[in-house]
Motif scaffolding. Structure first.
Motif, PDB file in Angstrom:
ATOM      1  N   VAL A  89      -3.768  26.036   1.137  1.00  0.00           N
ATOM      2  CA  VAL A  89      -2.335  25.676   1.450  1.00  0.00           C
ATOM      3  C   VAL A  89      -1.825  26.303   1.483  1.00  0.00           C
ATOM      4  O   VAL A  89      -0.836  27.199   0.988  1.00  0.00           O
ATOM      5  CB  VAL A  89      -2.235  24.679   0.469  1.00  0.00           C
ATOM      6  N   ALA A  90      -0.228  26.253   2.335  1.00  0.00           N
ATOM      7  CA  ALA A  90       0.925  26.254   2.909  1.00  0.00           C
ATOM      8  C   ALA A  90       1.532  24.955   2.033  1.00  0.00           C
ATOM      9  O   ALA A  90       1.621  24.381   2.616  1.00  0.00           O
ATOM     10  CB  ALA A  90       1.315  26.200   4.502  1.00  0.00           C
ATOM     11  N   GLU A  91       2.432  25.848   1.105  1.00  0.00           N
ATOM     12  CA  GLU A  91       3.653  24.523   0.206  1.00  0.00           C
ATOM     13  C   GLU A  91       5.063  25.197   0.295  1.00  0.00           C
ATOM     14  O   GLU A  91       4.327  26.991  -0.046  1.00  0.00           O
ATOM     15  CB  GLU A  91       2.820  25.330  -1.199  1.00  0.00           C
ATOM     16  N   ASN A  92       5.557  24.642   0.148  1.00  0.00           N
ATOM     17  CA  ASN A  92       6.711  25.308   0.050  1.00  0.00           C
ATOM     18  C   ASN A  92       7.731  25.417  -1.541  1.00  0.00           C
ATOM     19  O   ASN A  92       6.465  24.791  -2.582  1.00  0.00           O
ATOM     20  CB  ASN A  92       8.231  24.734   0.408  1.00  0.00           C
ATOM     21  N   GLN A  93       7.990  26.423  -1.837  1.00  0.00           N
ATOM     22  CA  GLN A  93       9.477  26.503  -3.519  1.00  0.00           C
ATOM     23  C   GLN A  93       8.670  25.025  -4.300  1.00  0.00           C
ATOM     24  O   GLN A  93       8.341  25.325  -5.418  1.00  0.00           O
ATOM     25  CB  GLN A  93      10.496  27.037  -3.165  1.00  0.00           C
ATOM     26  N   ARG A  94       8.990  23.747  -4.039  1.00  0.00           N
ATOM     27  CA  ARG A  94       8.346  22.663  -4.377  1.00  0.00           C
ATOM     28  C   ARG A  94       7.261  22.342  -5.187  1.00  0.00           C
ATOM     29  O   ARG A  94       7.223  21.083  -4.906  1.00  0.00           O
ATOM     30  CB  ARG A  94       9.702  21.501  -3.798  1.00  0.00           C
ATOM     31  N   GLY A  95       5.963  22.817  -4.093  1.00  0.00           N
ATOM     32  CA  GLY A  95       4.580  22.821  -4.354  1.00  0.00           C
ATOM     33  C   GLY A  95       4.321  21.272  -3.305  1.00  0.00           C
ATOM     34  O   GLY A  95       3.691  21.183  -3.606  1.00  0.00           O
ATOM     35  N   GLN A  96       4.961  20.831  -2.583  1.00  0.00           N
ATOM     36  CA  GLN A  96       4.932  20.167  -1.086  1.00  0.00           C
ATOM     37  C   GLN A  96       3.934  20.973  -0.235  1.00  0.00           C
ATOM     38  O   GLN A  96       4.206  21.753   0.129  1.00  0.00           O
ATOM     39  CB  GLN A  96       6.034  19.578  -0.710  1.00  0.00           C
ATOM     40  N   VAL A  97       2.546  20.695  -0.470  1.00  0.00           N
ATOM     41  CA  VAL A  97       1.536  20.665   0.761  1.00  0.00           C
ATOM     42  C   VAL A  97       1.855  21.016   2.299  1.00  0.00           C
ATOM     43  O   VAL A  97       2.333  19.334   2.472  1.00  0.00           O
ATOM     44  CB  VAL A  97       0.233  20.705   0.325  1.00  0.00           C
ATOM     45  N   ARG A  98       2.679  21.532   3.430  1.00  0.00           N
ATOM     46  CA  ARG A  98       2.540  21.710   4.291  1.00  0.00           C
ATOM     47  C   ARG A  98       2.127  21.333   5.970  1.00  0.00           C
ATOM     48  O   ARG A  98       1.926  21.386   6.814  1.00  0.00           O
ATOM     49  CB  ARG A  98       3.899  22.347   4.475  1.00  0.00           C
ATOM     50  N   GLY A  99       0.336  22.478   5.109  1.00  0.00           N
ATOM     51  CA  GLY A  99      -0.300  22.542   5.708  1.00  0.00           C
ATOM     52  C   GLY A  99      -1.285  22.896   5.163  1.00  0.00           C
ATOM     53  O   GLY A  99      -1.212  23.501   3.730  1.00  0.00           O
ATOM     54  N   PHE A 100      -2.684  22.666   5.723  1.00  0.00           N
ATOM     55  CA  PHE A 100      -4.124  23.740   4.689  1.00  0.00           C
ATOM     56  C   PHE A 100      -5.387  23.338   5.893  1.00  0.00           C
ATOM     57  O   PHE A 100      -5.297  23.502   6.908  1.00  0.00           O
ATOM     58  CB  PHE A 100      -4.198  22.219   3.745  1.00  0.00           C
ATOM     59  N   ALA A 101      -5.970  24.530   5.635  1.00  0.00           N
ATOM     60  CA  ALA A 101      -7.070  25.123   6.225  1.00  0.00           C
ATOM     61  C   ALA A 101      -8.288  25.479   5.112  1.00  0.00           C
ATOM     62  O   ALA A 101      -8.185  25.703   4.178  1.00  0.00           O
ATOM     63  CB  ALA A 101      -6.948  27.152   6.870  1.00  0.00           C
TER      64      ALA A 101
END
Length: 579
Positions: free
Chosen positions: A59-71
């Motif tokens: 998962v690609a996530e920001n520092q707030r733990g929001q997932v902005r993309g995945f594989a």
């Protein structure tokens, strides 16, 4: 800014939340997808053998733990191929390089697994196969993206034959050889295609259809379509050596601002410079700049009133002025002195750790370095080193001392503990009282310390053998206090006891508080470890084969500190990645 990390299972809340967000992205971006395929992702992670593939989620996530993309990648260890099930950015995410970063990460993962390549499906960019002009443009953009990496449709087969005559948009089977020379043989390709169709689409494809597609792979080796969009594809895979074969090195680039020039203050900037010079003589390290982290991380292990006091008192002190605690008014905590400098005794365990204007700035940057290094483990590095000063292992929940203000190792362990159990191994000459106090009632973080007995060694009041933890943490604190004079062999004997305890704990991550003050002649210690001993210590720790973060603590004999650090890391690297 985002990070990419691997999700191994859904046992911890932080992972369950990330999986749920990835599932929502699938629902948003692929509304026609069978809901059952989305719901079974946690099961794929938990029981890989049941489904014939090893499932890998990034998962690609920001520092707030929001997932902005995945594989989501599947790997067949027997046929040695990877299959990319899904890769997608969140609907609200535009640009930012998330898709490219995820695919590059997936390629590195597949190459590290020893895959012959990555297979996946892509909808066609041929107007004869896709009648909708808008969808056709989307398909062309997608294939253009993959072509940059040398991933191309396999041609000369019946793979894109519609299941029903007249169906629109039948997919190509795309193959990315990961920059490896040569292409798959016919027999390899047939076995892999059969595995894909039977395991992924067996509920849709009849046995006759599957056999027809498999038999259509007649070229030996297979043929890939010539490039259409990119003149020179990036066929090489960016080597995973940086993550798997080298040690991530994060240095406190602001440590020198905390330079106390008073006589006898041994925790000086030359320590870091000397270690760095010695490490530069090796090829083991990959320098990574520290990232900035919110102050909220500090209060995950430290009391808010202490954090605010420390920040405030440092900000109010004049430049170049250091204040040492000299009054300890702990008997009346409800009525603190008005003067902040006098109030220091509420929060300090000794009289030789100064407060000054730059202490906060340097200590906060040390924390940033430790947290950066911890995140690098989550992103795939096997070994990471936070080379920091001021150190941190004497800092407790609401107390500083021993040159330590924030507990860098404990903060890193706290971050990692959301992803699995963590063991902290403190091999500084002095007891790691900070980690002990912070995790004393917890069972998810094992604290182990090898140190000089508190009868004669700082901090004198903790580190006894019978301090084993309390409540849920009972049995999860392990102290090994040693005699005033010991040999390298005796130290290694104690280390092996510590490592056996760690193995029984079965941690997902190891944090090592590295004190080089166990060396012969160190002004703060009484032991006699030599360069060869540090190499043996590093090798034994590395042999645990755990993702390991090393955080610098003490070590004050500058004539040997660099040599000893180099030997420790040489041993660590050999134990972890060779032995």
């Amino acid at each position: 800014m985002f990070r990419i990390r691997r999700i191994y299972d859904d046992l911890r809340p932080i992972n369950r939340d990330a999986i749920a967000q990835a599932q929502q992205i699938l629902r948003d971006q692929f509304p026609d997808l069978n809901p059952a395929d989305i719901e079974k992702i946690p099961e794929l992670l938990r029981n890989p053998l049941k489904h014939g593939f090893r499932t890998i989620l990034h998962v690609a996530e920001n520092q707030r733990g929001q997932v902005r993309g995945f594989a989501l990648l599947s790997y067949d260890a027997e046929l040695r191929f990877a299959y990319l099930d899904y890769i997608s950015a969140a609907r609200t995410t535009t640009g930012g390089g998330i898709g490219g970063a995820l695919y590059e990460h997936v390629r590195e993962e597949a190459r590290e697994l020893g895959a012959v390549g990555i297979f996946f499906e892509c909808l066609p960019d041929d107007a004869a196969l896709c009648r909708d002009e808008k969808i056709l443009k989307q398909n062309q953009a997608r294939l253009r993206f993959y072509e940059k990496y040398g991933a191309l449709p396999i041609i000369g087969t019946a793979y894109e034959t519609p299941l029903k005559p007249g169906d629109d948009n039948p997919p190509y089977l795309v193959f990315d050889p990961l920059g490896q020379p040569g292409l798959l043989s016919r027999d390899q390709a047939r076995a892999i295609v059969r595995a894909i169709l039977e395991r992924r689409y067996g509920h849709l494809c009849s046995p006759g259809y599957i056999q027809m597609v498999v038999d259509s792979f007649g070229d030996d080796p297979i043929r890939l379509r010539p490039t259409r969009y990119v003149k020179k594809p990036q066929t090489a895979v960016l080597s995973r050596e940086a993550r798997t074969r080298r040690i991530a090195l994060v240095v406190n680039d602001r440590h020198a601002i905390h330079h106390v020039r008073e006589r006898g203050y041994v925790e000086s900037p030359v320590r870091i410079r000397t270690i760095l010079r010695a490490l530069e003589a090796t090829s083991l390290f990959e320098a990574v700049p520290p990232r900035e982290y919110s102050e909220r991380f500090l209060t995950s292990v430290h009391a808010p009133d202490y954090v605010q006091y420390f920040k405030r008192v440092c900000r109010n002190l004049p430049e170049g002025k250091s204040v040492y605690p000299y009054v300890f008014p702990i008997r009346n905590a409800a009525r603190p002195p008005v003067e902040l400098a006098v109030r220091a005794g509420y929060f300090c365990i000794d009289t030789f750790t100064p407060l000054n204007r730059n202490a906060w700035l340097a200590a906060k940057r040390s924390v940033d370095c430790a947290l950066t290094a911890a995140d690098l483990l989550l992103e795939g590095y096997r070994l990471a080193y936070a080379l920091v000063r001021p150190p941190g292992h004497h800092a407790e929940r609401r107390a500083f001392g021993g040159f330590c203000y924030f507990n860098n190792a404990a903060l890193a362990a706290q971050l990692l503990s959301a992803h699995g159990p963590v063991a902290i191994l403190d091999i500084d000459y002095h007891h790691g009282n900070g980690q002990q106090v912070i995790f004393y009632e917890r069972a998810d973080v094992l604290t182990v310390s090898i140190h000089g007995h508190p009868r004669f060694a700082y901090p004198y009041f903790s580190g006894f053998e019978d301090e084993a933890g309390e409540g849920e943490g009972r049995g999860f604190n392990f102290n090994l206090p040693l005699a005033e004079q010991i040999s390298g062999d005796q130290y290694l004997e104690a280390l092996h006891k510590a490592l056996k305890r760690i193995v029984r704990f079965r941690p997902a991550y190891l944090v090592v508080s590295l004190g080089l003050d166990t060396a012969k002649g160190d002004p703060t210690g009484t032991w006699s470890l030599a360069a060869r001993d540090f190499e043996r210590v590093g090798r034994a720790i590395g042999a645990l084969k755990l993702p390991t973060l090393v955080v610098q603590e003490g070590g004050y004999r500058n004539r040997v500190i660099g040599t000893n650090a180099r030997n420790f890391f040489t041993g660590l690297w050999q134990g972890a990645l060779r032995g």
